[in-house]
Design an enzyme around this catalytic site. Sequence first.
Site, PDB file in Angstrom:
ATOM      1  N   LYS A  13       0.817  -1.220   0.000  1.00 13.70           N
ATOM      2  CA  LYS A  13       0.000   0.000   0.000  1.00 13.70           C
ATOM      3  C   LYS A  13       0.847   1.265   0.000  1.00 13.70           C
ATOM      4  O   LYS A  13       0.518   2.237  -0.691  1.00 13.70           O
ATOM      5  CB  LYS A  13      -0.906   0.044   1.243  1.00 13.70           C
ATOM      6  CG  LYS A  13      -2.137  -0.791   1.165  1.00 13.70           C
ATOM      7  CD  LYS A  13      -3.091  -0.417   2.292  1.00 13.70           C
ATOM      8  CE  LYS A  13      -2.366  -0.389   3.633  1.00 13.70           C
ATOM      9  NZ  LYS A  13      -3.114   0.309   4.685  1.00 13.70           N
ATOM     10  N   ARG A  88     -10.560   2.312  10.038  1.00 13.34           N
ATOM     11  CA  ARG A  88     -10.032   0.996  10.405  1.00 13.34           C
ATOM     12  C   ARG A  88     -11.157   0.007  10.674  1.00 13.34           C
ATOM     13  O   ARG A  88     -10.951  -1.200  10.619  1.00 13.34           O
ATOM     14  CB  ARG A  88      -9.122   1.137  11.640  1.00 13.34           C
ATOM     15  CG  ARG A  88      -8.526  -0.188  12.113  1.00 13.34           C
ATOM     16  CD  ARG A  88      -7.532   0.028  13.225  1.00 13.34           C
ATOM     17  NE  ARG A  88      -7.170  -1.210  13.913  1.00 13.34           N
ATOM     18  CZ  ARG A  88      -6.311  -2.098  13.447  1.00 13.34           C
ATOM     19  NH1 ARG A  88      -5.722  -1.896  12.290  1.00 13.34           N
ATOM     20  NH2 ARG A  88      -6.031  -3.186  14.133  1.00 13.34           N
ATOM     21  N   ARG A 127      11.538 -10.419   5.632  1.00 13.83           N
ATOM     22  CA  ARG A 127      12.183  -9.100   5.698  1.00 13.83           C
ATOM     23  C   ARG A 127      13.339  -9.098   6.697  1.00 13.83           C
ATOM     24  O   ARG A 127      13.255  -9.705   7.763  1.00 13.83           O
ATOM     25  CB  ARG A 127      11.170  -8.023   6.093  1.00 13.83           C
ATOM     26  CG  ARG A 127      10.163  -7.723   5.020  1.00 13.83           C
ATOM     27  CD  ARG A 127       9.419  -6.431   5.253  1.00 13.83           C
ATOM     28  NE  ARG A 127       8.710  -6.368   6.526  1.00 13.83           N
ATOM     29  CZ  ARG A 127       7.724  -5.502   6.773  1.00 13.83           C
ATOM     30  NH1 ARG A 127       7.348  -4.639   5.853  1.00 13.83           N
ATOM     31  NH2 ARG A 127       7.131  -5.498   7.951  1.00 13.83           N
ATOM     32  N   ARG A 160      13.466  -8.248  12.600  1.00 10.33           N
ATOM     33  CA  ARG A 160      12.786  -7.517  13.667  1.00 10.33           C
ATOM     34  C   ARG A 160      11.752  -8.410  14.350  1.00 10.33           C
ATOM     35  O   ARG A 160      11.231  -9.347  13.745  1.00 10.33           O
ATOM     36  CB  ARG A 160      12.087  -6.276  13.110  1.00 10.33           C
ATOM     37  CG  ARG A 160      12.997  -5.280  12.433  1.00 10.33           C
ATOM     38  CD  ARG A 160      12.213  -4.099  11.916  1.00 10.33           C
ATOM     39  NE  ARG A 160      11.090  -4.523  11.069  1.00 10.33           N
ATOM     40  CZ  ARG A 160      10.197  -3.705  10.534  1.00 10.33           C
ATOM     41  NH1 ARG A 160      10.284  -2.415  10.770  1.00 10.33           N
ATOM     42  NH2 ARG A 160       9.224  -4.161   9.774  1.00 10.33           N
TER      43      ARG A 160
END
Length: 215
Positions: A13, A88, A127, A160
């Site tokens: 996005k 949301r 990632r 992470r």
Amino acid sequence: MNIILLGLPGAGKGTQAKIIVEHLHIPHISTGDLFRKAAQERTALGLKAKAYMDTGELVPDEITIGIAEDRLAQSDCKEGFLLDGFPRNLNQAHALKSYLAASGKAIDHVIYVKVDERLLFERLTGRRVCSGCGATYHIAYQPQAVEGRCNSCGGVVIQRDDDQADTVAERLNINKALTDQLADHYKTEGSLRVIDGSKEIGDVTEQLLKIFAAP
């Protein structure tokens, strides 16, 4: 043009939002940016939002709605806007519709960048980030030249906590439930446009631009 951008984490996005706002010359309104800006400016709602964020809690709807409406009232939104992360949930969607209707406005397009959850899981858990300079990598799509080391600064590349498998699975499940509710709601209203976000970035952009070019 007034647009809402929907999509699960990892759907791309953010990349497409930059392209949309440059193409249409409208502001990109991200909920996270709104909260940070309101907190920095020490507005009444911003300070309330900060109190929740500092403890890791979700900001209540009434505060989120108030901050979003304050932003939409600014002059640069007169010719349109791109909402990313707001609404949301259905409560926020109804509040947004009422706010816009009061000034004779409405949402033109709700664009859902849809990607299969299995692919999103692969994108997110793969990632990696340099602990030194913050450069980002992916074990499948953009690996480092030397495993575990940053191409730019030689720093240690880590995964992470947010990208750990259990955390990613939980985030996807929560976000999918909320996003599906919103998608169903806007489909009923006739404003939903679904695009295939699993394709290459350029192909996704092409799908978006066709929506805006349509009469």
